[in-house]
Scaffold this active site. Sequence first.
Site, short mmCIF file in Angstrom:
data_model
loop_
_atom_site.label_atom_id
_atom_site.label_comp_id
_atom_site.label_asym_id
_atom_site.label_seq_id
_atom_site.Cartn_x
_atom_site.Cartn_y
_atom_site.Cartn_z
N LYS A 42 46.58 42.76 151.46
CA LYS A 42 46.77 41.95 152.64
C LYS A 42 45.63 40.95 152.82
CE LYS A 42 48.81 45.91 155.09
NZ LYS A 42 48.55 46.86 156.18
N GLU A 98 42.07 35.86 145.97
CA GLU A 98 41.48 37.05 146.59
C GLU A 98 40.58 36.64 147.75
OE1 GLU A 98 41.75 40.02 146.91
OE2 GLU A 98 41.84 41.22 145.08
N ASP A 99 40.48 37.53 148.74
CA ASP A 99 39.51 37.31 149.81
C ASP A 99 38.12 37.69 149.35
OD1 ASP A 99 40.84 39.82 149.73
OD2 ASP A 99 39.88 40.41 151.59
N ASP A 102 34.64 42.66 144.82
CA ASP A 102 33.53 43.58 145.06
C ASP A 102 33.24 44.35 143.77
OD1 ASP A 102 31.73 45.43 146.06
OD2 ASP A 102 33.03 46.23 147.60
N LYS A 130 31.05 39.36 146.00
CA LYS A 130 29.95 40.32 146.22
C LYS A 130 29.49 40.83 144.86
CE LYS A 130 30.31 43.39 149.75
NZ LYS A 130 30.65 44.69 150.41
N PHE A 151 28.92 45.42 154.29
CA PHE A 151 30.34 45.53 154.57
C PHE A 151 30.77 44.44 155.53
CE2 PHE A 151 34.17 47.35 156.56
CZ PHE A 151 34.93 47.44 155.41
N ASP A 158 39.49 43.82 156.28
CA ASP A 158 39.67 44.84 157.32
C ASP A 158 38.65 45.96 157.24
OD1 ASP A 158 40.94 45.85 154.84
OD2 ASP A 158 41.43 47.56 156.11
N ARG A 164 41.36 41.95 160.72
CA ARG A 164 41.86 40.93 159.79
C ARG A 164 42.09 39.61 160.51
NH1 ARG A 164 43.39 43.63 155.01
NH2 ARG A 164 44.35 45.67 155.29
C1 PRP Z 1 40.06 44.63 149.19
C2 PRP Z 1 39.94 43.13 149.01
C3 PRP Z 1 40.19 42.95 147.53
C4 PRP Z 1 39.62 44.21 146.92
C5 PRP Z 1 38.25 43.97 146.36
O1 PRP Z 1 41.42 44.95 149.33
O2 PRP Z 1 40.91 42.47 149.79
O3 PRP Z 1 41.56 42.87 147.26
O4 PRP Z 1 39.53 45.17 147.99
O5 PRP Z 1 37.63 45.17 145.98
P1 PRP Z 1 37.27 45.54 144.50
O6 PRP Z 1 36.67 44.36 143.82
O7 PRP Z 1 36.24 46.64 144.69
O8 PRP Z 1 38.48 46.05 143.81
P2 PRP Z 1 41.90 46.38 149.84
O9 PRP Z 1 42.04 47.31 148.69
O10 PRP Z 1 41.01 46.83 150.95
O11 PRP Z 1 43.35 46.10 150.39
P3 PRP Z 1 43.69 45.04 151.55
O12 PRP Z 1 43.53 43.67 150.97
O13 PRP Z 1 45.09 45.35 151.92
O14 PRP Z 1 42.72 45.29 152.68
MG MG Z 2 41.09 46.48 152.78
MN MN Z 3 42.75 43.06 149.10
#
Ligand code: PRP
Ligand code: MG
Ligand code: MN
Length: 179
Positions: A42, A98-99, A102, A130, A151, A158, A164
């Site tokens: 999301k 992507e947002d 990480d 990040k 964070f 979120d 969000r």
């Molecule tokens: C978050 C974020 C990225 C991902 C990054 O999504 O939006 O998609 O984690 O993390 P990583 O590099 O450690 O994989 P999340 O899994 O929280 O789902 P969401 O977008 O629905 O919040």
């Molecule tokens: Mg998330």
């Molecule tokens: Mn995500």
Amino acid sequence: MNNDIQEVLFDQDRIHDAAVRLGKQITQDYAGKKPVVLSVLKGAYLWTADLLREVDLYLDLEFINVSSYHGGVSSTNEITLVTDIRSDIQGRDVIILEDIVDTGQSLLFMKELLAKRGASSIKVATLLDKKAGRKVIIDADYVGFDVRNEFVVGYGLDYKELYRNLPYVGILKKEVYTD
Ligand code: PRP
Ligand code: MG
Ligand code: MN
């Protein structure tokens, strides 16, 4: 909700500037092509809306939903494909939106999936990078901002599915989260 934020890192103006900058680059780099933009739900919902309005190309927009945080403050190793795309990406130029990148594990999961399905090129445009969080070697091609190893929430990101809808990216007050 705004009261839970300790510090605003990137406000609406700065995010808009990043969208304009990256939108121009993508428009130039993909001139004459018709890419498939893959928005990762999301988190990327606002970034997708803002960035794509700065891209002057014929493009297909698709949404995929992968989840790694499972609501908490740290990324888990287990990536879940919640909702897949239905269109064929064989031979297509794919731009993943992507947002945040990480650990890089969500991105690696998607890149492997798209490569297996025969995408002819795969690039990544992320609002936030990040770098200190990486567990796998992977990089985004277009980056809005580098972000410290803290964070962050807002503008799609979120904590336990909340925040969000904040129009900016900020750091959550420590007392707000418990785990
Ligand atoms: C978050 C974020 C990225 C991902 C990054 O999504 O939006 O998609 O984690 O993390 P990583 O590099 O450690 O994989 P999340 O899994 O929280 O789902 P969401 O977008 O629905 O919040
Ligand atoms: Mg998330
Ligand atoms: Mn995500």
